[in-house]
Design an enzyme around this catalytic site. Sequence first.
Site, mmCIF file in Angstrom:
data_model
loop_
_atom_site.group_PDB
_atom_site.id
_atom_site.type_symbol
_atom_site.label_atom_id
_atom_site.label_comp_id
_atom_site.label_asym_id
_atom_site.label_seq_id
_atom_site.Cartn_x
_atom_site.Cartn_y
_atom_site.Cartn_z
ATOM 1 N N ASN A 122 45.266 45.927 31.764
ATOM 2 C CA ASN A 122 45.584 47.258 32.261
ATOM 3 C C ASN A 122 45.865 48.245 31.124
ATOM 4 O O ASN A 122 46.777 48.037 30.332
ATOM 5 C CB ASN A 122 46.790 47.156 33.192
ATOM 6 C CG ASN A 122 46.573 46.087 34.249
ATOM 7 O OD1 ASN A 122 45.723 46.226 35.114
ATOM 8 N ND2 ASN A 122 47.329 44.997 34.172
ATOM 9 N N ARG A 142 52.769 39.739 34.607
ATOM 10 C CA ARG A 142 52.321 40.325 35.854
ATOM 11 C C ARG A 142 50.820 40.578 35.747
ATOM 12 O O ARG A 142 50.308 40.861 34.661
ATOM 13 C CB ARG A 142 53.015 41.665 36.132
ATOM 14 C CG ARG A 142 54.525 41.669 36.062
ATOM 15 C CD ARG A 142 55.017 43.055 36.473
ATOM 16 N NE ARG A 142 56.451 43.226 36.224
ATOM 17 C CZ ARG A 142 56.965 44.076 35.347
ATOM 18 N NH1 ARG A 142 56.162 44.814 34.601
ATOM 19 N NH2 ARG A 142 58.263 44.190 35.200
ATOM 20 N N CYS A 143 50.128 40.550 36.867
ATOM 21 C CA CYS A 143 48.715 40.936 36.827
ATOM 22 C C CYS A 143 48.574 42.411 36.479
ATOM 23 O O CYS A 143 47.521 42.839 35.996
ATOM 24 C CB CYS A 143 48.034 40.626 38.162
ATOM 25 S SG CYS A 143 48.818 41.389 39.590
ATOM 26 N N THR A 144 49.640 43.180 36.698
ATOM 27 C CA THR A 144 49.620 44.611 36.381
ATOM 28 C C THR A 144 50.289 44.928 35.050
ATOM 29 O O THR A 144 50.507 46.111 34.736
ATOM 30 C CB THR A 144 50.316 45.417 37.490
ATOM 31 O OG1 THR A 144 51.648 44.914 37.666
ATOM 32 C CG2 THR A 144 49.551 45.327 38.804
ATOM 33 N N LEU A 167 42.178 46.645 37.659
ATOM 34 C CA LEU A 167 43.326 46.525 38.550
ATOM 35 C C LEU A 167 44.194 47.779 38.492
ATOM 36 O O LEU A 167 44.128 48.634 39.351
ATOM 37 C CB LEU A 167 44.136 45.282 38.213
ATOM 38 C CG LEU A 167 45.305 44.974 39.164
ATOM 39 C CD1 LEU A 167 44.843 44.849 40.599
ATOM 40 C CD2 LEU A 167 46.043 43.721 38.727
#
Length: 514
Positions: A256, A284-286, A422
Amino acid sequence: MQTLESIIEGKTWSGEGSDYESCNPSNLDDVVATVRLAGPDALKAAAESGRRAQREWAAVPAPVRGQFVAALGRLVAANKETLAQLVTREIGKPIGEARGEVQEIVDTCDFFLGEGRRLYGQTVPSEMPDKQLFTFRVPVGVATIITAGNFPVAVPSWYLVPALLCGNAVVWKPAEYAAASAKAFADLIWHAGLPKGVLNLVFADGQSTFDGLRDSLEAKLVDKVGFTGSSAVGTKIGELCGRHLQSPCLELGGKNPMVITEDADLDLAVEGALFSGFGTAGQRCTSLGTVIVHESVHDEFVQRFDAAVKAAKAGKPDDDVLFGPLLDEKFAKSYEEYLGWIGEHHTVLGSTGTGRITADNPRDGFVGDPSKGLFYHPVILDGVKPDDRVFLEETFGPIVGVTTYQTFDEAIELANKPGYGLSSSVYTTNPTTAFRYRQGISAGMVSVNNSTSGAEAHLPFGGNGKSGNGSRQSGIWVLDQFTRWQSMNWDFSGKLQKAQMDVAEVQPDEDFRL
């Protein structure tokens, strides 16, 4: 310490499997639970159970299913602190974040309880007289949900709550290293009034899960798959579902970007980069991957960012810290691999060392005893180039890259280059720049003057490219994942009327002129 086994139709699954110890990553001597991992047959048996229970659950009126969701929200709220403490103990998430995660379940329930009265279809006019058209939302059937452990209860709620509200049965396979948190959340769901077999909980390793999912799909027991995890595994699940003409709900990794313009509020940008880059230890994926900062403010930003990361409290997650340990041994091993990507052209900032925090490799201001857990130094990596692995690939851990740009078009190109899509962020005081960024970025989620992390229960969550297949969780948009549209036409004319053929025509005078 507790021993956990799969629960199918309200009973423990007696299938043979290996044991897995879920340990507290901030104190590896603290074994939270011994988890009996099942084989592929458990996932198939859970889907069979769900198939038996689903039709009766779907027959419960949707507003009544909404009452179940409301009851679940109240139970979670009443158990908020206990569940948050368990999350902190099992995965090392700072207690403040853990409380926020549990609140996310409550928010999700608060949103979806009303959707039980709003699963609207439509009344559609027909092109022929004495005929009426309708549309209905119907549940997909049995959903298999596979979730990661970095958000062991909040992210599962994004799947489980709407799936159950819509009248589906669910097979849930959580991450082994977050099994105790998952079992606690499942207990709350069962005690909220859900009939046996509508939610089945399966503990299994990755290969057994994949094999069990394959067998369930081949036996036509599963109608929808939801997966949160890595892009590599998501690709395999997508291929498997595609063979059965199914479109899974895939929420995958991210790289990100955060673009910082020359007119940005740098103090605000540093605050956002600190939280999104190093909160939850970057797991976190973010989480923030790369800061793309205008060359005119690069030096000042990096100086402030370095000072903020060095001053951030790290250590025991039950204290007021920005980040604690890595989630599990496998993530510690991966993070050490990422550190091997550091090259001579990089400048390493952010802490008093790199690698694991120990007595011989200390971090200033560390809270607690680092020798007990999986604690690692945060890393700011300045001088990252667009062809570096650390720029192109997801790095699940406390490492943030920094690079520069000259023109805004170049910043957009750099932000999109890794191929994930994302979350993203831009810091600017110019509204035109904010909208130009939104138009150019490929990410499914865009933040302006805010971090790359942070979701609200009523907003669609999900990504594109290597971050997902365009499916969305949260808000009304997730209803399209767990329902299918069914149309009905009702002809009460007393005769067969054929669409496109028995249709009255308007006869205009096309030669008319004023």
